[in-house]
Enzyme design. Sequence first.
Site, short mmCIF file in Angstrom:
data_model
loop_
_atom_site.label_atom_id
_atom_site.label_comp_id
_atom_site.label_asym_id
_atom_site.label_seq_id
_atom_site.Cartn_x
_atom_site.Cartn_y
_atom_site.Cartn_z
N LYS A 121 -4.57 0.94 15.47
CA LYS A 121 -3.49 0.76 14.47
C LYS A 121 -2.89 -0.62 14.67
CE LYS A 121 -1.38 3.16 11.21
NZ LYS A 121 -1.93 4.26 10.40
P1 NAD Z 1 3.73 3.49 1.04
O1 NAD Z 1 4.28 2.20 1.50
O2 NAD Z 1 2.78 3.48 -0.10
O3 NAD Z 1 4.93 4.49 0.65
C1 NAD Z 1 5.96 4.83 1.53
C2 NAD Z 1 7.05 5.51 0.71
O4 NAD Z 1 8.05 6.03 1.58
C3 NAD Z 1 7.76 4.58 -0.27
O5 NAD Z 1 7.97 5.26 -1.50
C4 NAD Z 1 9.12 4.33 0.40
O6 NAD Z 1 10.14 4.04 -0.51
C5 NAD Z 1 9.33 5.68 1.07
N1 NAD Z 1 10.30 5.68 2.15
C6 NAD Z 1 10.53 4.74 3.08
N2 NAD Z 1 11.55 5.11 3.89
C7 NAD Z 1 11.94 6.33 3.45
C8 NAD Z 1 12.93 7.24 3.87
N3 NAD Z 1 13.72 6.98 4.92
N4 NAD Z 1 13.07 8.40 3.19
C9 NAD Z 1 12.28 8.69 2.14
N5 NAD Z 1 11.33 7.85 1.70
C10 NAD Z 1 11.17 6.69 2.35
O7 NAD Z 1 3.08 4.16 2.32
P2 NAD Z 1 1.94 5.27 2.39
O8 NAD Z 1 0.63 4.59 2.53
O9 NAD Z 1 2.14 6.27 1.31
O10 NAD Z 1 2.28 5.92 3.81
C11 NAD Z 1 3.25 6.94 3.94
C12 NAD Z 1 2.94 7.72 5.19
O11 NAD Z 1 1.61 8.24 5.08
C13 NAD Z 1 2.97 6.91 6.48
O12 NAD Z 1 3.38 7.74 7.54
C14 NAD Z 1 1.50 6.55 6.68
O13 NAD Z 1 1.19 6.26 8.03
C15 NAD Z 1 0.85 7.83 6.22
N6 NAD Z 1 -0.55 7.71 5.86
C16 NAD Z 1 -0.95 6.88 4.86
C17 NAD Z 1 -2.31 6.79 4.59
C18 NAD Z 1 -2.83 5.93 3.46
O14 NAD Z 1 -4.04 5.99 3.20
N7 NAD Z 1 -2.00 5.17 2.78
C19 NAD Z 1 -3.24 7.52 5.33
C20 NAD Z 1 -2.78 8.37 6.32
C21 NAD Z 1 -1.44 8.45 6.58
#
Ligand code: NAD
Length: 442
Positions: A121
């Site tokens: 990561k």
């Molecule tokens: P992203 O940046 O696309 O979206 C994150 C969202 O969370 C945004 O809408 C933001 O406004 C919101 N957010 C931030 N702080 C917040 C809070 N305190 N309360 C509520 N909402 C809040 O990110 P993503 O890629 O969707 O990732 C989100 C989670 O999913 C992370 O934990 C990431 O590690 C995990 N994840 C993502 C992927 C992927 O393929 N993108 C894969 C596995 C896991």
Amino acid sequence: MDVQQNARAASPTVESEDLNPYNIAQKQFDAAAVHVAELPDGLRNWLRGTTRLVKVEFPVECDDGTVRTFAGYRALHSRVRGPGKGGIRYHPDVNGDEVRALASWMTWKCAVADIPFGGAKGGIVCDPKKLSSNELRRITRRFVVELGDTIGPYSDIPAPDVNTTAETMAWIYDTYDMMHPGKNNLPVVTGKPVYLGGSLGRNEATARGCLFVTKRAIEEGAVPGLDSLEGATIVIQGYGNAGAISARLFTDAGARVIAVSDSTGGVLAEEGIDPDAALLHKKQTGSVVGMPGTKNITNAELLHVPCDVLIPAAFENQIRADNVDGVSTKVIAEAANGPTTPAADEALFARGIPVLPDILTNSGGVTVSYFEWVQNNENEHWGEDLVNDKLRHKMEAATDAVLDMQQEIRDRRKANVDLRTSAFALAIKRVARVAMNRGIWP
Ligand code: NAD
């Protein structure tokens, strides 16, 4: 390049609960490792740690001519089962312990999904909302140069995470390709734009995997009081890649999304929220808050909205000792990494509320990343139906394997453990078996 073993520690506490993600990851590992007979003590010590943590600091010229220094990290947890694999996050709170925790979760996730990758990561300490696209491109390119051969198509392969996109991945690929001309470098990074070696279905894969896992768990009777997603009420925290696409896919599957949120707050509508209208409102105004036909709520209130499925899809440590009592759902499906703390896990388990753990539930993203890597190596481009079908097979097999492990621990070790401990035990068993089969080098 500056190699650090002890990164700046992030140890916030809420009423004495330790919220350091690395400590939490180790606690989760320890809880499961006792159920894995195949794990020698020495190997246990190694697998609960970090193989490598790189920190780099570099200058970037901003649009206004000023020069700023940025810090970035890349952690490698394990390459036992294959190259390191894991996203790159851009956020002001990125720190060494966070990337070490996320890297270890990637190892266990790849093992649960049964794909031949290890765990890694990375991230850059920055606030992308305050940087222009050109500044982000220069920051990304310089980060990749500083990392040098820390990353590579067969050693450590980045992907998107919070605040990074397909465009960011295109910049990473391009920079790495400039540094290693004359080779097929497409497999160095996944989550690329589809027209640049990306896989169809990758953008939706994390959410689609979350849907497949949740459906399978319900079908297998693992969610007391819920036998179908048809008409089920859904609450989603976070409206980015994982959250907004989950809203669309769960709605398509017949469920009703009643509350969603982003970093600025949330909205509630008992009769249901149109996921596309919410996304449009967020695009137009920067937030889901204030969406017509909904009531504004805080993020704290959102987690306590009664529902059938609660999907945390934002950040770590959202469901904790201090707010878990108000959670009123039949199941938690962790689209985010690390959203539930060990104390909250314990409380939910005692109340009979299953938590479909992150290392299972959001493994769809890395699974289609693996498909992208295979396509890049073979110069292939698979159709979207094929990708989604392969993903469904992987997610259903992983869900079944986790449920089987829970039963095995119950039968053989007479212990009643939650699904996170079961998923960790499955993953540790799979990694330990390969490590011991390969033999400890030299
Ligand atoms: P992203 O940046 O696309 O979206 C994150 C969202 O969370 C945004 O809408 C933001 O406004 C919101 N957010 C931030 N702080 C917040 C809070 N305190 N309360 C509520 N909402 C809040 O990110 P993503 O890629 O969707 O990732 C989100 C989670 O999913 C992370 O934990 C990431 O590690 C995990 N994840 C993502 C992927 C992927 O393929 N993108 C894969 C596995 C896991």
